[in-house]
Write a protein that holds these residues in place. Structure first.
Motif, short mmCIF file in Angstrom:
data_model
loop_
_atom_site.label_atom_id
_atom_site.label_comp_id
_atom_site.label_asym_id
_atom_site.label_seq_id
_atom_site.Cartn_x
_atom_site.Cartn_y
_atom_site.Cartn_z
N GLU A 19 3.85 10.53 -6.74
CA GLU A 19 4.83 10.94 -7.75
C GLU A 19 4.15 11.22 -9.09
N ALA A 20 3.18 10.40 -9.46
CA ALA A 20 2.45 10.60 -10.71
C ALA A 20 1.66 11.91 -10.67
N LEU A 21 1.03 12.18 -9.55
CA LEU A 21 0.28 13.43 -9.40
C LEU A 21 1.21 14.64 -9.46
N ARG A 22 2.34 14.55 -8.79
CA ARG A 22 3.32 15.64 -8.81
C ARG A 22 3.83 15.89 -10.23
N VAL A 70 0.84 -1.20 0.00
CA VAL A 70 0.00 0.00 0.00
C VAL A 70 0.87 1.25 0.00
N ALA A 71 1.97 1.24 0.74
CA ALA A 71 2.88 2.39 0.77
C ALA A 71 3.49 2.63 -0.59
N SER A 72 3.87 1.56 -1.28
CA SER A 72 4.44 1.70 -2.61
C SER A 72 3.43 2.31 -3.58
N ILE A 73 2.19 1.84 -3.52
CA ILE A 73 1.14 2.39 -4.37
C ILE A 73 0.91 3.86 -4.05
N THR A 74 0.91 4.20 -2.77
CA THR A 74 0.69 5.59 -2.35
C THR A 74 1.81 6.50 -2.85
N ARG A 128 3.33 19.30 -12.47
CA ARG A 128 4.47 20.02 -13.03
C ARG A 128 4.27 20.28 -14.52
N SER A 129 3.82 19.26 -15.26
CA SER A 129 3.64 19.43 -16.69
C SER A 129 2.51 20.41 -16.98
N THR A 130 1.47 20.42 -16.15
CA THR A 130 0.37 21.38 -16.32
C THR A 130 0.86 22.79 -16.07
N ARG A 131 1.68 22.97 -15.04
CA ARG A 131 2.22 24.31 -14.74
C ARG A 131 3.12 24.79 -15.86
N ARG A 132 3.94 23.88 -16.41
CA ARG A 132 4.83 24.27 -17.49
C ARG A 132 4.04 24.72 -18.71
N ARG A 133 3.00 23.99 -19.05
CA ARG A 133 2.18 24.37 -20.20
C ARG A 133 1.46 25.68 -19.94
#
Length: 64
Positions: A43-46, A34-38, A50-55
């Motif tokens: 990391e995926a959300l971050r 569960v910790a690994s999934i979390t 980041r890519s949304t902010r860059r665009r």
């Protein structure tokens, strides 16, 4: 309905954080899963934010 979904999401996030701490302290195997999934989800959300902010900032023109 929206409130129930948000509360459910909050419960999942808090439970994930608890599992991260518990797994770090040597908890059972399922807490490590569960910790690994979390952590990977965070990391995926971050990365997505980041890519949304860059665009969003690329066309600002710099008129400060």
């Amino acid at each position: 309905m929206v409130g129930a979904v948000l509360i459910g999401l909050l419960v999942l996030v808090v439970a994930g954080c608890v599992c991260v701490v518990w797994a770090d302290r040597g908890g059972p195997a399922w807490t490590r899963v569960v910790a690994s999934i979390t952590v990977r989800g965070g990391e995926a959300l971050r990365s997505a934010l980041r890519s949304t902010r860059r665009r969003g900032n690329s066309g600002s023109g710099g008129s400060d």
